[in-house]
Scaffold this motif. Structure first.
Motif, short mmCIF file in Angstrom:
data_model
loop_
_atom_site.label_atom_id
_atom_site.label_comp_id
_atom_site.label_asym_id
_atom_site.label_seq_id
_atom_site.Cartn_x
_atom_site.Cartn_y
_atom_site.Cartn_z
N ALA A 294 10.69 21.00 -11.88
CA ALA A 294 10.84 20.86 -10.43
C ALA A 294 12.20 21.33 -9.92
CB ALA A 294 10.62 19.41 -10.04
N LYS A 295 13.15 21.45 -10.81
CA LYS A 295 14.51 21.82 -10.39
C LYS A 295 14.52 23.18 -9.71
CE LYS A 295 16.86 19.13 -13.96
NZ LYS A 295 17.67 19.17 -15.20
N GLY A 296 15.17 23.22 -8.57
CA GLY A 296 15.29 24.46 -7.83
C GLY A 296 14.11 24.80 -6.95
N GLN B 270 0.84 -1.19 0.00
CA GLN B 270 0.00 0.00 0.00
C GLN B 270 0.88 1.24 0.00
OE1 GLN B 270 -2.75 -0.46 3.38
NE2 GLN B 270 -4.39 -0.50 1.86
N LEU B 271 0.50 2.19 -0.82
CA LEU B 271 1.17 3.48 -0.87
C LEU B 271 0.17 4.53 -0.42
CD1 LEU B 271 2.84 3.03 -4.37
CD2 LEU B 271 3.90 2.71 -2.13
N VAL B 272 0.50 5.26 0.62
CA VAL B 272 -0.43 6.24 1.18
C VAL B 272 0.24 7.61 1.15
CG1 VAL B 272 -1.79 6.91 3.17
CG2 VAL B 272 -1.45 4.48 2.65
N GLU B 273 -0.31 8.47 0.30
CA GLU B 273 0.21 9.82 0.16
C GLU B 273 -0.60 10.79 1.02
OE1 GLU B 273 0.65 7.64 -3.82
OE2 GLU B 273 -1.00 8.02 -2.43
N SER B 274 0.06 11.81 1.52
CA SER B 274 -0.61 12.82 2.33
C SER B 274 0.13 14.15 2.21
CB SER B 274 -0.67 12.37 3.79
OG SER B 274 0.63 12.23 4.32
N GLY B 275 -0.50 15.20 2.72
CA GLY B 275 0.16 16.49 2.78
C GLY B 275 -0.29 17.49 1.74
N GLY B 276 -1.14 17.07 0.83
CA GLY B 276 -1.62 17.99 -0.18
C GLY B 276 -2.60 19.00 0.40
N GLY B 277 -3.05 19.91 -0.45
CA GLY B 277 -4.01 20.90 -0.01
C GLY B 277 -4.05 22.07 -0.97
N TRP B 278 -4.66 23.13 -0.54
CA TRP B 278 -4.75 24.35 -1.33
C TRP B 278 -3.70 25.33 -0.83
CZ3 TRP B 278 -5.78 29.33 0.40
CH2 TRP B 278 -5.93 30.29 -0.61
N VAL B 279 -3.04 25.98 -1.77
CA VAL B 279 -2.03 26.96 -1.42
C VAL B 279 -2.03 28.05 -2.47
CG1 VAL B 279 -0.18 25.73 -2.63
CG2 VAL B 279 0.38 27.23 -0.71
N GLN B 280 -1.71 29.23 -2.08
CA GLN B 280 -1.62 30.35 -3.02
C GLN B 280 -0.32 30.27 -3.82
OE1 GLN B 280 -2.10 33.87 -0.58
NE2 GLN B 280 -4.29 33.91 -0.99
N GLY C 75 -1.51 4.37 -5.27
CA GLY C 75 -2.35 4.78 -4.16
C GLY C 75 -3.37 5.81 -4.62
N GLN C 76 -4.02 6.41 -3.65
CA GLN C 76 -5.06 7.40 -3.95
C GLN C 76 -4.47 8.74 -4.37
OE1 GLN C 76 -8.50 6.91 -3.85
NE2 GLN C 76 -7.89 4.76 -3.68
N GLY C 77 -3.24 8.97 -4.00
CA GLY C 77 -2.64 10.25 -4.32
C GLY C 77 -3.10 11.33 -3.34
N THR C 78 -2.51 12.50 -3.49
CA THR C 78 -2.89 13.65 -2.67
C THR C 78 -3.02 14.86 -3.58
OG1 THR C 78 -2.36 14.90 -0.65
CG2 THR C 78 -0.49 14.21 -2.01
N GLN C 79 -4.14 15.56 -3.44
CA GLN C 79 -4.43 16.67 -4.33
C GLN C 79 -3.67 17.92 -3.91
OE1 GLN C 79 -6.69 16.97 -7.15
NE2 GLN C 79 -5.63 18.94 -7.30
N VAL C 80 -3.03 18.54 -4.86
CA VAL C 80 -2.38 19.83 -4.65
C VAL C 80 -3.06 20.84 -5.57
CG1 VAL C 80 -0.26 21.16 -4.94
CG2 VAL C 80 -0.17 18.85 -3.96
N THR C 81 -3.56 21.91 -4.98
CA THR C 81 -4.22 22.95 -5.74
C THR C 81 -3.53 24.27 -5.45
OG1 THR C 81 -6.34 21.79 -5.62
CG2 THR C 81 -6.39 24.13 -6.23
N VAL C 82 -3.07 24.91 -6.50
CA VAL C 82 -2.39 26.20 -6.36
C VAL C 82 -3.21 27.25 -7.09
CG1 VAL C 82 -0.24 27.46 -6.66
CG2 VAL C 82 -0.18 24.96 -6.38
N LYS D 215 8.33 24.22 -3.02
CA LYS D 215 8.33 25.65 -2.75
C LYS D 215 8.02 26.41 -4.03
CE LYS D 215 11.77 25.14 0.94
NZ LYS D 215 13.10 25.56 1.45
N SER D 216 7.71 27.68 -3.86
CA SER D 216 7.43 28.55 -5.02
C SER D 216 6.41 27.90 -5.95
CB SER D 216 8.72 28.86 -5.78
OG SER D 216 9.66 29.49 -4.93
N LEU D 217 5.36 27.39 -5.38
CA LEU D 217 4.36 26.69 -6.17
C LEU D 217 3.64 27.62 -7.13
CD1 LEU D 217 3.08 24.33 -3.38
CD2 LEU D 217 3.99 23.58 -5.57
N GLU D 218 3.30 27.05 -8.28
CA GLU D 218 2.64 27.79 -9.35
C GLU D 218 1.32 27.11 -9.69
OE1 GLU D 218 5.56 27.26 -12.36
OE2 GLU D 218 7.03 28.60 -11.42
#
Length: 116
Positions: free
Chosen positions: A63-65, A3-13, A107-114, A83-86
């Motif tokens: 992703a570099k940098g 099982q692969l369980v991802e976490s930590g995603g969310g909404w960020v500016q 796994g289910q993955g984790t959603q990242v919304t910027v 960092k410096s998400l776009e």
């Protein structure tokens, strides 16, 4: 069964940061290369970053940098510091084996919304 369980995603500016974590329930973790992948709506899944069993990391050009992948073999976890998400980073993020290793079941993955 692995099982692969991802976490930590969310909404960020835009310009914000997130740290993703993946826990892998495998009996042997340390011998594998591991990677973070992402899939945006309507697009194919793509490799974001990979890390080998020696800790050497490789990154997609976008992703570099900005992103840093790490692994903790004792905890069977793989992390991705972003960092410096776009807005273009908006996607579902997954972890899985990398390099020449075949994939485990995803796994289910984790959603990242910027967005602002």
């Amino acid at each position: 069964q692995v099982q692969l369980v991802e976490s930590g995603g969310g909404w960020v500016q835009p310009g914000g940061s997130l740290r993703l974590s993946c826990e892998a329930s495998v009996s042997i973790f340390e011998i594998y290369d591991w990677g973070w992948y992402r899939q945006a709506p309507g697009k194919k899944r793509e490799l974001v970053a990979g890390i080998n069993d020696g800790g050497g990391a490789k990154y997609a050009d976008f992703a570099k940098g900005r992103f840093t992948i790490s692994r903790d073999s004792a905890k069977h976890t793989v992390s991705l510091e972003m960092k410096s998400l776009e807005p273009e980073d908006t996607a579902v993020y997954y972890c899985n084996r990398a390099g020449d290793w075949p994939f485990f079941t995803w796994g289910q993955g984790t959603q990242v919304t910027v967005s602002s």
